[in-house]
Design an enzyme around this catalytic site. Structure first.
Site, mmCIF file in Angstrom:
data_model
loop_
_atom_site.group_PDB
_atom_site.id
_atom_site.type_symbol
_atom_site.label_atom_id
_atom_site.label_comp_id
_atom_site.label_asym_id
_atom_site.label_seq_id
_atom_site.Cartn_x
_atom_site.Cartn_y
_atom_site.Cartn_z
ATOM 1 N N ASP A 1 61.416 61.609 55.619
ATOM 2 C CA ASP A 1 61.969 61.792 56.961
ATOM 3 C C ASP A 1 63.350 61.151 57.030
ATOM 4 O OD1 ASP A 1 61.613 59.041 57.232
ATOM 5 O OD2 ASP A 1 59.777 59.236 58.399
ATOM 6 N N TYR B 1 51.221 69.722 65.967
ATOM 7 C CA TYR B 1 52.475 68.973 65.995
ATOM 8 C C TYR B 1 53.626 69.905 66.349
ATOM 9 C CZ TYR B 1 49.897 65.621 63.048
ATOM 10 O OH TYR B 1 48.963 64.746 62.532
ATOM 11 N N ARG C 1 55.799 65.455 56.939
ATOM 12 C CA ARG C 1 57.001 65.130 56.166
ATOM 13 C C ARG C 1 57.031 65.939 54.865
ATOM 14 N NH1 ARG C 1 56.209 59.542 54.655
ATOM 15 N NH2 ARG C 1 54.136 59.655 55.556
#
Length: 294
Positions: A82, A68, A174
């Protein structure tokens, strides 16, 4: 003949992974559609989607590591972890310097434990955590073991950082952002996320929903693309027919546990398991046969 194979979809932000599956199901007019590795609605990136008999291979990608690129913003925390969630806390912070940031990131590399967020699809007592969270409930979650193979700083600003991470399945970016903030004595949330890789499927090779709709056939890859980590063997016509009918055969040993099986015309048949009988020969037992969809 019904279509079968997989599509390396570029999931756009604003859609759930289920939305993408529904789109593919309608476009190809096929019921059997699945995906490997849920992406948050706000996130974008690689989402491998399987159609037809290829859905039987989802499990072979489910455990693959993932990569990611994420943006972390300092100064506040939300209920979701988030920046789409409700702000539950905010506080002034002293911006950490580059060395502090790099040391914090390096400290997460390796095997560690992570507590899943309340806004996740994990089930407790038959209920998904995000369903409980939306009802105002907070339940105790057990820490899960995860592995972070690489975590590196891409860029930094006055308000946050951008980093790349390669990690095992079940890692919540997150939560990682919040944990990095905690290590730096700051509140932090994830403010952007794109998945750049799932196993051997990379962002550079994805296709958008518009590209899929414009050329349905070209978007589909062969099902065996998901099994790049498994060695292949070529069977004779007689051997091919035997394994298609679920029978074990005696063949030359490859030295692997699982193998991809191809028939004499080099068509992918499925997956077999070798049970060693001697130094050179083995019993090959069918594990998963992908018969043509009808």
């Amino acid at each position: 003949m019904m279509q079968s194979g997989l599509i390396n979809v570029l999931k756009p932000p604003g859609m759930t992974s289920h939305d993408v599956v529904a789109f593919v199901r309608r476009l190809y007019n096929i019921k059997r559609v699945g995906h490997a590795g849920t992406l948050d609605p706000a996130a974008a990136g690689v989402l491998p989607v399987f159609i037809g008999n290829a859905t039987r291979l989802v499990e072979y990608l489910a455990d693959a590591d993932k990569s990611y690129r994420a943006e972390l913003t300092f100064g506040f925390a939300t209920d979701t972890g988030d920046d789409t969630g409700q702000v539950i806390n905010s506080q002034p912070y002293t911006r950490p310097n580059s060395n502090q940031i790099k040391e914090a990131l390096a400290s997460f590399i390796g095997e560690t434990e992570q507590i899943p967020p309340m806004y996740s699809a994990i089930k407790i007592g038959g209920k998904k955590l995000y369903e409980l969270a939306r009802a105002g409930q907070v339940v105790e979650r057990k820490a899960r073991k995860i592995i972070i193979d690489d975590l590196s700083l891409v860029t930094e600003s006055e308000t946050g950082i951008v980093f790349d991470v390669t990690c095992s399945k079940g890692t919540y970016i997150r939560t990682l952002c919040a944990d990095i903030g905690h290590r730096l004595n700051c509140l932090a949330v994830m403010s952007f996320l794109v998945r750049t890789r799932v196993g051997s499927f990379c962002l550079e090779q994805t296709v958008t929903l518009e590209e899929i709709a414009a050329n349905k056939e070209q978007a589909i890859q062969n099902a065996d693309k998901v099994l790049t980590h498994i060695p292949a063997i070529l069977l004779s016509e007689q051997e091919s027919q035997a394994v298609k009918n679920g029978r074990s055969i005696c063949c030359m040993r490859s030295g692997a546990d699982l193998v991809k099986m191809y028939d004499y015309q080099k068509n992918f048949i499925g997956i077999g398991r070798e049970i060693c009988q001697s130094e050179d020969h083995t019993t090959l037992t069918p594990v998963k046969i992908l018969s043509p969809d009808r």
